[in-house]
Scaffold this active site. Structure first.
Site, PDB file in Angstrom:
ATOM      1  N   ASP A  13       0.820  -1.228   0.000  1.00 47.13           N
ATOM      2  CA  ASP A  13       0.000   0.000   0.000  1.00 47.13           C
ATOM      3  C   ASP A  13       0.849   1.271   0.000  1.00 47.13           C
ATOM      4  OD1 ASP A  13      -2.267  -1.713   0.361  1.00 47.13           O
ATOM      5  OD2 ASP A  13      -1.750  -1.813   2.481  1.00 47.13           O
ATOM      6  N   LYS A  16       1.868   2.290  -5.061  1.00 46.53           N
ATOM      7  CA  LYS A  16       2.489   1.777  -6.284  1.00 46.53           C
ATOM      8  C   LYS A  16       1.657   2.096  -7.512  1.00 46.53           C
ATOM      9  CE  LYS A  16       2.895  -2.495  -4.610  1.00 46.53           C
ATOM     10  NZ  LYS A  16       2.721  -2.293  -3.181  1.00 46.53           N
ATOM     11  N   GLY A  40      -4.307  -4.753  -4.877  1.00 47.37           N
ATOM     12  CA  GLY A  40      -5.383  -3.893  -5.361  1.00 47.37           C
ATOM     13  C   GLY A  40      -4.840  -2.525  -5.646  1.00 47.37           C
ATOM     14  N   HIS A  41      -5.091  -2.026  -6.847  1.00 56.64           N
ATOM     15  CA  HIS A  41      -4.738  -0.639  -7.051  1.00 56.64           C
ATOM     16  C   HIS A  41      -5.635   0.023  -8.077  1.00 56.64           C
ATOM     17  CE1 HIS A  41      -1.734  -2.488  -9.890  1.00 56.64           C
ATOM     18  NE2 HIS A  41      -2.446  -1.719 -10.663  1.00 56.64           N
ATOM     19  N   GLN A 224       2.078  -6.147  -3.060  1.00 60.27           N
ATOM     20  CA  GLN A 224       2.433  -6.138  -1.623  1.00 60.27           C
ATOM     21  C   GLN A 224       3.762  -5.388  -1.419  1.00 60.27           C
ATOM     22  OE1 GLN A 224       1.583  -9.688  -2.827  1.00 60.27           O
ATOM     23  NE2 GLN A 224      -0.446  -8.846  -2.690  1.00 60.27           N
ATOM     24  N   VAL A 300      -8.520  -3.593  -1.012  1.00 55.72           N
ATOM     25  CA  VAL A 300      -9.110  -4.918  -1.257  1.00 55.72           C
ATOM     26  C   VAL A 300     -10.111  -5.287  -0.163  1.00 55.72           C
ATOM     27  CG1 VAL A 300      -8.595  -7.392  -1.455  1.00 55.72           C
ATOM     28  CG2 VAL A 300      -7.134  -5.735  -2.585  1.00 55.72           C
TER      29      VAL A 300
HETATM   30  P1  IMP Z   1      -2.436 -12.856   2.115  1.00 50.24           P
HETATM   31  O1  IMP Z   1      -1.530 -12.311   1.057  1.00 50.24           O
HETATM   32  O2  IMP Z   1      -3.895 -12.667   1.783  1.00 50.24           O
HETATM   33  O3  IMP Z   1      -2.110 -14.259   2.502  1.00 50.24           O
HETATM   34  O4  IMP Z   1      -2.204 -11.983   3.450  1.00 50.24           O
HETATM   35  C1  IMP Z   1      -0.982 -12.053   4.181  1.00 50.24           C
HETATM   36  C2  IMP Z   1      -0.589 -10.682   4.718  1.00 50.24           C
HETATM   37  O5  IMP Z   1      -0.262  -9.825   3.634  1.00 50.24           O
HETATM   38  C3  IMP Z   1      -1.675  -9.960   5.502  1.00 50.24           C
HETATM   39  O6  IMP Z   1      -1.076  -9.192   6.525  1.00 50.24           O
HETATM   40  C4  IMP Z   1      -2.302  -9.034   4.475  1.00 50.24           C
HETATM   41  O7  IMP Z   1      -2.916  -7.930   5.067  1.00 50.24           O
HETATM   42  C5  IMP Z   1      -1.064  -8.647   3.693  1.00 50.24           C
HETATM   43  N1  IMP Z   1      -1.364  -8.237   2.317  1.00 50.24           N
HETATM   44  C6  IMP Z   1      -1.712  -9.028   1.284  1.00 50.24           C
HETATM   45  N2  IMP Z   1      -1.886  -8.301   0.180  1.00 50.24           N
HETATM   46  C7  IMP Z   1      -1.635  -7.027   0.510  1.00 50.24           C
HETATM   47  C8  IMP Z   1      -1.610  -5.791  -0.236  1.00 50.24           C
HETATM   48  O8  IMP Z   1      -1.852  -5.731  -1.450  1.00 50.24           O
HETATM   49  N3  IMP Z   1      -1.305  -4.671   0.489  1.00 50.24           N
HETATM   50  C9  IMP Z   1      -0.978  -4.716   1.798  1.00 50.24           C
HETATM   51  N4  IMP Z   1      -0.978  -5.837   2.517  1.00 50.24           N
HETATM   52  C10 IMP Z   1      -1.296  -6.982   1.878  1.00 50.24           C
END
Ligand code: IMP
Length: 430
Positions: A13, A16, A40-41, A224, A300
């Site tokens: 977040d 990007k 998500g963007h 991420q 998201v």
């Molecule tokens: P997962 O990717 O859904 O397995 O989540 C694992 C960790 O990554 C959690 O702390 C989520 O909040 C974080 N996370 C996953 N995708 C994003 C993103 O696009 N932005 C920020 N945090 C993310």
């Protein structure tokens, strides 16, 4: 011609979207190389606003090819619904602008269910995932029992693959006290969507290699952030993929030399969603104000993001683990009006000074940030498009960040507007 990889330098977040959007205009191909629809963007192209999760940014631009690499975990139903959504906005999606690696791993309904089950399960085990099935799908990939995109083109061979997958999952489900899943349920789920996703499949490593040899510009779009990397992040509070820049090569099928310039994106402060250590987290009025001004809610999941001061110690670490050549510093304007701003320069762990975040979970919880305090600036940085428009104190803050993290600021973003950017260095012209 240089290629560019964009990675988040914090916990995701970092803003990007805006930077990738600007860079994708200069790229011939935009490649996603890890993660899935947990990302998500928002892209603003002319007067149109597109919200993308799984699709690479290039898809919405004329003459740009979007590629989903082998490192991505692909929920075929999510892909189709995202394609339908942007088709509804007037973007035609076909093989002309989208290709998906035939060896990409699929996310199935059983992965989503397992992700949610674990998150809502035993106390103390929560990661705060997006519940999209990302982790369980990567587990099956590494466990060598995953169904991959190309498997859909051979429905006659699906049976034994599903059987193998279910031998594992039904054992888990019995443990959770859930009903077992029949082979036919998964077979129907897969064959029910195959015709809609197979048209995009391709031998992506080959396509990218040819493009690279032909001198095309490739933008690798990370999702991420590096601190959510499964190896280098705040394990176990991480996502299940490698999010560092090196993954751009592995997750797309190119050699490491193809990656080119590494642009890290960092906010002028820090946020994180989900559970896990966050040494500079603020629980006071400053934290609340940063969240409010920065609109810190997940795109998201809609969850409120945790907010804190800029952690130079962490970003310095990311600069090294991703080989970052330059930083795009975003959301500087959110700090306008603060009387005092702090930067974490080191940690104190039980009386010892550390210049990095230790890997141990216990130590990560115990570190105490060592801060440098800056006087805030008067006036505003919002909308600035040149250094000369920035208050002197804001410039001092940015220069100190560069010094502490050991990387130059290549771009400075001063509002969500695309043109409110100060460009010091164009990564594609490295
Ligand atoms: P997962 O990717 O859904 O397995 O989540 C694992 C960790 O990554 C959690 O702390 C989520 O909040 C974080 N996370 C996953 N995708 C994003 C993103 O696009 N932005 C920020 N945090 C993310």
């Amino acid at each position: 011609m240089a290629n560019v990889v964009v990675v988040g330098a914090q916990w995701g977040d970092e803003g990007k979207g805006k930077i990738v959007d600007w860079l994708s205009e200069q790229a011939d191909i935009v490649v996603r190389f890890q993660g899935g629809h947990n990302a998500g963007h928002t892209l603003v192209v002319g007067s149109n606003v597109y919200k993308l999760s799984l699709l690479p940014s290039g898809v919405v631009r004329p003459n740009t090819l979007g590629v989903i690499g082998n490192g991505v975990v692909l929920d075929p139903y999510a892909l189709v619904s995202e394609i339908e959504r942007i088709t509804g906005q007037g973007v035609e999606v076909s093989r002309k602008n989208l290709r998906v690696a035939d060896n990409a791993t699929l996310i199935l309904s059983l992965h989503r269910e397992l992700d949610a089950l674990r998150e809502d399960g035993a106390p103390g085990t929560k990661i705060g995932t997006t519940k999209r099935g990302i982790g369980p799908a990567y587990e099956d990939k590494v466990g060598r029992r995953a169904i991959r995109l190309m498997d859909l083109s051979e429905p006659d061979n699906l049976g034994p693959k599903i059987e193998r997958l279910l031998a594992h999952h039904n054992a888990l489900r019995r443990g959770f006290g859930l009903p077992e899943i029949a082979e036919k349920t998964i077979y129907d789920e897969l064959t029910g969507i195959a015709d809609k996703v197979l048209p995009y499949q391709d031998t992506v490593w080959r396509l990218l290699d040819e493009a690279r040899r032909a001198g095309k510009r490739i933008l690798f779009e990370g999702a991420q952030g590096a601190l959510l990397d499964v190896d280098h992040g705040t394990y176990p509070f991480v996502t299940s993929s490698n999010t560092v820049a090196g993954q751009a090569a592995t997750g797309s099928g190119l050699g490491p030399g193809a990656v080119g310039y590494v642009l890290g994106i960092a906010k002028a402060y820090t946020t994180r969603v989900g559970e896990g250590p966050f040494p500079t987290e603020l629980f006071d009025e400053d934290g609340r104000l940063i969240g409010e001004r920065g609109h810190e809610f997940g795109t998201v999941t809609g969850r409120q993001r945790r907010c804190g001061w800029f952690d130079a110690c962490l970003v310095r670490q990311t600069v090294r683990t991703s080989g970052i050549d330059g930083i795009a510093l975003t959301k500087l304007d959110v700090l306008d009006g603060f009387k005092e701003i702090r930067i974490c320069t080191a940690y104190d762990l039980d009386g010892t000074r550390l210049d990095h975040l230790p890997a141990s979970q216990g130590a990560q919880q115990r570190v105490v940030p060592v801060y440098e305090t800056f006087q805030g600036w008067e006036g505003t940085t919002a909308g600035a498009r040149s250094w000369s428009e920035l208050p002197a104190q804001a410039i001092k803050y940015v220069r100190r960040i560069e010094e502490l993290i050991g990387a130059p600021v290549a771009l400075l973003s001063t509002s969500p507007e695309r043109d409110d950017t100060i460009l010091m260095h164009n990564p594609f012209e490295d």
